[in-house]
Write a protein that holds these residues in place. Structure first.
Motif, short mmCIF file in Angstrom:
data_model
loop_
_atom_site.label_atom_id
_atom_site.label_comp_id
_atom_site.label_asym_id
_atom_site.label_seq_id
_atom_site.Cartn_x
_atom_site.Cartn_y
_atom_site.Cartn_z
N PRO A 103 19.80 54.17 49.67
CA PRO A 103 18.56 53.51 49.22
C PRO A 103 17.39 53.99 50.08
O PRO A 103 17.50 54.06 51.31
N ASP A 104 16.29 54.33 49.42
CA ASP A 104 15.10 54.80 50.13
C ASP A 104 14.20 53.59 50.36
O ASP A 104 13.21 53.39 49.66
N LEU A 105 14.58 52.76 51.32
CA LEU A 105 13.87 51.51 51.60
C LEU A 105 13.44 51.50 53.06
O LEU A 105 14.09 52.14 53.90
N PRO A 106 12.37 50.77 53.40
CA PRO A 106 11.92 50.71 54.80
C PRO A 106 12.99 50.09 55.70
O PRO A 106 13.79 49.26 55.25
N VAL A 107 12.97 50.51 56.97
CA VAL A 107 13.94 50.02 57.96
C VAL A 107 13.96 48.49 58.00
O VAL A 107 15.00 47.88 58.27
N SER A 108 12.82 47.87 57.71
CA SER A 108 12.75 46.40 57.76
C SER A 108 13.69 45.75 56.74
O SER A 108 14.03 44.58 56.88
N ARG A 109 14.14 46.50 55.73
CA ARG A 109 15.05 45.95 54.72
C ARG A 109 16.52 46.17 55.11
O ARG A 109 17.41 45.67 54.42
N TRP A 110 16.78 46.97 56.16
CA TRP A 110 18.16 47.30 56.52
C TRP A 110 18.85 46.10 57.18
O TRP A 110 18.22 45.33 57.92
N LEU A 111 20.16 46.02 56.91
CA LEU A 111 20.98 44.99 57.55
C LEU A 111 21.93 45.65 58.54
O LEU A 111 22.28 46.83 58.40
N ARG A 112 22.36 44.87 59.53
CA ARG A 112 23.28 45.39 60.54
C ARG A 112 24.72 45.15 60.09
O ARG A 112 24.99 44.24 59.31
N PRO A 113 25.65 45.94 60.65
CA PRO A 113 27.07 45.74 60.29
C PRO A 113 27.48 44.27 60.42
O PRO A 113 28.17 43.74 59.55
N ILE A 114 27.05 43.61 61.48
CA ILE A 114 27.49 42.23 61.73
C ILE A 114 26.92 41.23 60.72
O ILE A 114 27.42 40.11 60.59
N ASP A 115 25.88 41.64 59.98
CA ASP A 115 25.28 40.75 58.98
C ASP A 115 26.09 40.68 57.68
O ASP A 115 25.84 39.83 56.83
N MET A 116 27.05 41.63 57.51
CA MET A 116 27.73 41.73 56.22
C MET A 116 28.83 40.66 56.11
O MET A 116 29.47 40.31 57.10
N ALA A 117 29.05 40.18 54.87
CA ALA A 117 30.13 39.23 54.63
C ALA A 117 31.42 39.98 54.32
O ALA A 117 32.51 39.55 54.72
#
Ligand SMILES: Nc1nc2c(c(=O)[nH]1)N(C=O)[C@@H](CNc1ccc(C(=O)N[C@@H](CCC(=O)O)C(=O)O)cc1)CN2
Ligand SMILES: Nc1ncnc2c1ncn2[C@@H]1O[C@H](COP(=O)(O)OP(=O)(O)OP(=O)(O)O)[C@@H](O)[C@H]1O
Length: 203
Positions: free
Chosen positions: A108-122
């Motif tokens: 996805p070509d989205l700004p870094v502010s939209r990225w999630l970290r590995p630990i955020d994933m369910a």
């Protein structure tokens, strides 16, 4: 044959990647539907929160039928290669702009502010090159998932780690490596293997 374990791993990886690419379009579609059913039926399938899939490349089994069946309160994400050698995850839906990463895989070509970290994933669905019945896995060899989810060693629970593959990617025995991040399950078009400690059959 060679005695060098890393060379053996490379040979096995090449053979399985070739087998994966050789699956016919009809079998591929059938497998993706079966995989979606298995993933949807997982005992720990989240009803909400960010879930990570992948953009199928190099003959990988597609996750599109699974994405289509996800609960509306789940946010489907694709992996993004971070500059620090760790994966990040960015939301992906129909119409999200994409750009190829250094391996040619769309992100996805989205700004870094939209990225999630590995630990955020369910839940994270990992693309497998190979797997065995003990839950050892063979990936592309870059160590991206191992590095990004190293925090899951000895720490059961979310993010749940589930490998996805065709049946034909099963191999008799893969040597365990200290850095391999534990898989909670493997799903293929026809089976789910649950590796959570409480679900293992007694020795
Ligand atoms: N669909 C998908 N996305 C993914 C992965 C994956 O395996 N599949 N990854 C899983 O880690 C991460 C990317 N890691 C990768 C590591 C190596 C290669 C690869 O094709 N290596 C080539 C050499 C390419 C080169 O050097 O430029 C090769 O080994 O032939 C691809 C992805 C994150 N995204
Ligand atoms: N926590 C970690 N910290 C630093 N390096 C790591 C870590 N985990 C793995 N690595 C490195 O990453 C590489 C992973 O290679 P390996 O052959 O195990 O990949 P793989 O099983 O195909 O997994 P992946 O899908 O994660 O690439 C190894 O060279 C290993 O040294």
């Amino acid at each position: 044959m060679t005695d060098d374990p890393m060379a053996q791993r490379r040979q096995l990886r090449d053979r399985l990647r070739q087998a994966r690419r050789a699956v016919t379009p009809a079998s591929r579609n059938h497998a993706a539907d079966g995989l979606a059913r298995q993933l949807t039926s997982l005992a720990f399938a989240p009803s909400s929160g960010p879930v990570a899939g992948y953009w199928a490349s190099d003959g990988e089994v597609s996750l599109e039928p699974w994405r289509a069946r996800l609960p509306g309160s789940c946010t489907y994400c694709l992996p993004v290669l971070g500059d620090d050698g760790q994966l990040r995850f960015a939301p992906y839906g129909d119409g999200t702009p994409l750009r190829p990463n250094r391996f040619g895989i769309p992100e996805p070509d989205l700004p870094v502010s939209r990225w999630l970290r590995p630990i955020d994933m369910a839940l994270v669905v990992l693309p497998l090159v190979g797997f065995d019945l003990e839950g050892e896995r063979l990936g592309m060899g870059g160590g991206w998932y191992d590095r990004s989810f190293a925090f899951r060693h000895g720490r059961p629970g979310s993010p749940w780690m589930v490998g996805a593959a065709f049946d034909l990617q099963a191999v008799p025995r893969l040597p365990a490596q200290a850095w391999d991040v534990p898989l909670d399950a493997v799903c293929t078009e026809s089976i789910t293997l649950d590796f959570r400690p409480s679900h293992r059959s007694p020795e």
